[in-house]
Design a protein around this motif. Structure first.
Motif, mmCIF file in Angstrom:
data_model
loop_
_atom_site.group_PDB
_atom_site.id
_atom_site.type_symbol
_atom_site.label_atom_id
_atom_site.label_comp_id
_atom_site.label_asym_id
_atom_site.label_seq_id
_atom_site.Cartn_x
_atom_site.Cartn_y
_atom_site.Cartn_z
ATOM 1 N N PRO A 182 -8.953 36.597 -6.511
ATOM 2 C CA PRO A 182 -7.729 37.364 -6.231
ATOM 3 C C PRO A 182 -8.039 38.532 -5.304
ATOM 4 N N ILE A 183 -7.062 38.891 -4.493
ATOM 5 C CA ILE A 183 -7.216 40.023 -3.578
ATOM 6 C C ILE A 183 -6.818 41.288 -4.332
ATOM 7 N N GLU A 184 -7.681 42.295 -4.262
ATOM 8 C CA GLU A 184 -7.421 43.525 -5.011
ATOM 9 C C GLU A 184 -6.408 44.435 -4.329
ATOM 10 N N GLU A 208 -2.316 42.961 0.693
ATOM 11 C CA GLU A 208 -3.004 41.831 1.329
ATOM 12 C C GLU A 208 -2.643 40.556 0.581
ATOM 13 N N PHE A 209 -2.511 39.450 1.327
ATOM 14 C CA PHE A 209 -2.128 38.181 0.722
ATOM 15 C C PHE A 209 -2.875 37.043 1.387
ATOM 16 N N ASP A 241 -2.667 33.340 2.929
ATOM 17 C CA ASP A 241 -1.576 32.647 3.625
ATOM 18 C C ASP A 241 -0.775 31.763 2.675
ATOM 19 N N HIS A 242 -1.472 31.026 1.804
ATOM 20 C CA HIS A 242 -0.770 30.085 0.927
ATOM 21 C C HIS A 242 0.166 30.789 -0.061
ATOM 22 N N GLU A 243 -0.057 32.073 -0.315
ATOM 23 C CA GLU A 243 0.836 32.816 -1.200
ATOM 24 C C GLU A 243 2.155 33.142 -0.498
ATOM 25 N N LEU A 244 2.117 33.277 0.823
ATOM 26 C CA LEU A 244 3.313 33.638 1.591
ATOM 27 C C LEU A 244 4.150 32.421 1.970
ATOM 28 N N ILE A 245 3.491 31.296 2.235
ATOM 29 C CA ILE A 245 4.212 30.088 2.637
ATOM 30 C C ILE A 245 5.090 29.607 1.495
ATOM 31 N N GLY A 246 6.360 29.404 1.812
ATOM 32 C CA GLY A 246 7.329 28.969 0.806
ATOM 33 C C GLY A 246 8.188 30.093 0.254
ATOM 34 N N ALA A 304 11.994 31.679 13.589
ATOM 35 C CA ALA A 304 11.859 33.077 13.983
ATOM 36 C C ALA A 304 10.417 33.492 13.692
ATOM 37 N N TYR A 305 9.890 34.382 14.512
ATOM 38 C CA TYR A 305 8.537 34.890 14.331
ATOM 39 C C TYR A 305 8.633 36.371 14.010
ATOM 40 N N VAL A 306 8.095 36.750 12.850
ATOM 41 C CA VAL A 306 8.176 38.131 12.389
ATOM 42 C C VAL A 306 6.764 38.692 12.261
ATOM 43 N N PRO A 307 6.442 39.751 13.010
ATOM 44 C CA PRO A 307 5.132 40.379 12.837
ATOM 45 C C PRO A 307 4.975 40.841 11.388
ATOM 46 N N PHE A 308 3.845 40.515 10.787
ATOM 47 C CA PHE A 308 3.619 40.836 9.379
ATOM 48 C C PHE A 308 3.015 42.234 9.276
ATOM 49 N N VAL A 309 3.910 43.228 9.452
ATOM 50 C CA VAL A 309 3.538 44.635 9.332
ATOM 51 C C VAL A 309 4.491 45.307 8.355
#
Length: 172
Positions: free
Chosen positions: A89-91, A95-96, A98-103, A138-143
């Motif tokens: 897991p990421i502390e 931070e994530f 990629d597979h956590e964000l997809i879907g 759509a492309y969204v900068p991940f900031v």
């Protein structure tokens, strides 16, 4: 879920060494000598790293049983994968993987459903690819300024998009 950590490129030299397009933040861990990697296609592996070294910014691997340029060439294009369940897991809460964000369902700050995250691109800046019903992606900068909230529990990602970011594809 299988996650790609690298892709085998062209052979390097004549002894079976291969170049690797790295797709992980932890190449020294993932490609350490002794590490065994699953492959896509499955028939190409598993592959065990015997030696890893960097040459002019390119990762070079010597893999067990891969001897000679022809054997290395036969692996060109093979994806090196790990099981997402094996990732620690990421502390950092911002931070994530990629597979956590997809879907995740993408909504505006007003709660309007925009679409779903279909991919995460890493081209200098991380970009979320948002698949939208009956529209172009759509492309969204991940900031943080544009994506103030990611709630994995609820399965949503909130986008605070400036005018034109989410409707630029419609203007064509």
């Amino acid at each position: 879920m299988q996650l790609v950590v690298g892709r085998i490129g062209r052979p390097h030299g004549v002894r079976g060494e291969v170049t690797v397009e790295v797709r992980t933040d932890e190449p020294d861990l993932r490609f350490a000598p002794g590490a065994t990697l699953a492959t896509d296609p499955v028939s190409a592996g598993p592959l065990t790293v015997e030696r890893a070294r960097w040459h002019k910014g390119i990762l070079l691997l010597t893999l067990a049983g891969v001897e000679g340029r022809d054997a290395a060439e036969a692996l060109r294009g093979t994806l090196l994968v790990v099981d997402s369940a094996d990732l620690p897991p990421i502390e950092d809460p911002d931070e994530f993987h990629d597979h956590e964000l997809i879907g995740l369902t993408v909504v505006t700050t007003e709660g309007e459903r925009v679409g779903e995250v279909s991919d995460v691109l890493h081209h200098g800046q991380d970009l979320l690819v948002v698949a939208r019903p009956s529209r172009d992606e759509a492309y969204v900068p991940f900031v943080k300024a544009l994506v103030p909230e990611v709630d994995l529990g609820k399965g949503i990602l909130v986008v605070d998009a400036p005018p034109g970011l989410l409707d630029a594809a419609e203007a064509e």
